[in-house]
Design a protein around this motif. Sequence first.
Motif, PDB file in Angstrom:
ATOM      1  N   PRO A   1       0.817  -1.218   0.000  1.00 40.57           N
ATOM      2  CA  PRO A   1       0.000   0.000   0.000  1.00 40.57           C
ATOM      3  C   PRO A   1       0.852   1.269   0.000  1.00 40.57           C
ATOM      4  O   PRO A   1       1.846   1.367   0.723  1.00 40.57           O
ATOM      5  CB  PRO A   1      -0.811  -0.117   1.296  1.00 40.57           C
ATOM      6  N   VAL A   2       0.455   2.204  -0.834  1.00 40.50           N
ATOM      7  CA  VAL A   2       1.145   3.489  -0.911  1.00 40.50           C
ATOM      8  C   VAL A   2       1.120   4.153   0.461  1.00 40.50           C
ATOM      9  O   VAL A   2       0.146   4.038   1.203  1.00 40.50           O
ATOM     10  CB  VAL A   2       0.497   4.399  -1.986  1.00 40.50           C
ATOM     11  N   GLY A   3       2.209   4.803   0.830  1.00 37.28           N
ATOM     12  CA  GLY A   3       2.275   5.532   2.083  1.00 37.28           C
ATOM     13  C   GLY A   3       2.692   4.709   3.279  1.00 37.28           C
ATOM     14  O   GLY A   3       2.893   5.252   4.357  1.00 37.28           O
ATOM     15  N   LEU A   4       2.810   3.387   3.106  1.00 36.72           N
ATOM     16  CA  LEU A   4       3.197   2.505   4.202  1.00 36.72           C
ATOM     17  C   LEU A   4       4.428   1.704   3.808  1.00 36.72           C
ATOM     18  O   LEU A   4       4.598   1.354   2.642  1.00 36.72           O
ATOM     19  CB  LEU A   4       2.068   1.519   4.541  1.00 36.72           C
ATOM     20  N   GLU A   5       5.263   1.387   4.801  1.00 35.39           N
ATOM     21  CA  GLU A   5       6.403   0.506   4.549  1.00 35.39           C
ATOM     22  C   GLU A   5       5.992  -0.956   4.594  1.00 35.39           C
ATOM     23  O   GLU A   5       6.744  -1.828   4.166  1.00 35.39           O
ATOM     24  CB  GLU A   5       7.520   0.789   5.555  1.00 35.39           C
ATOM     25  N   ALA A   6       4.811  -1.246   5.085  1.00 31.85           N
ATOM     26  CA  ALA A   6       4.317  -2.625   5.193  1.00 31.85           C
ATOM     27  C   ALA A   6       4.157  -3.233   3.798  1.00 31.85           C
ATOM     28  O   ALA A   6       3.851  -2.527   2.837  1.00 31.85           O
ATOM     29  CB  ALA A   6       2.981  -2.647   5.918  1.00 31.85           C
ATOM     30  N   GLU A   7       4.323  -4.549   3.742  1.00 29.29           N
ATOM     31  CA  GLU A   7       4.143  -5.232   2.467  1.00 29.29           C
ATOM     32  C   GLU A   7       2.671  -5.502   2.151  1.00 29.29           C
ATOM     33  O   GLU A   7       2.315  -5.725   1.003  1.00 29.29           O
ATOM     34  CB  GLU A   7       4.928  -6.546   2.427  1.00 29.29           C
TER      35      GLU A   7
END
Length: 84
Positions: free
Chosen positions: A72-78
């Motif tokens: 997701p855009v804006g997050l470092e999460a995969e």
Amino acid sequence: MSHPVEVQFQGVNLDQIAQLTGKISLICDGDKPATAAARALNRLTKGAVARAMASAAMAELAVGDSLVLAYPVGLEAEALHLVR
């Protein structure tokens, strides 16, 4: 025999949620972000959470099922899992 996945729940500082890595799960109820965490994730993802929650795909999910937003855009999460 199945092997259950080990799940870890953590308290989260919403000011640091964009830097979390791995996978984030958000339990959703309704068709728009209603909690502080949901609103923070929606803001960071430029409205992707609200669009997903309002989608027909989300409405068709059974309780306990999830919709996955990959990278997701804006997050470092995969991944961001939206759990109904």
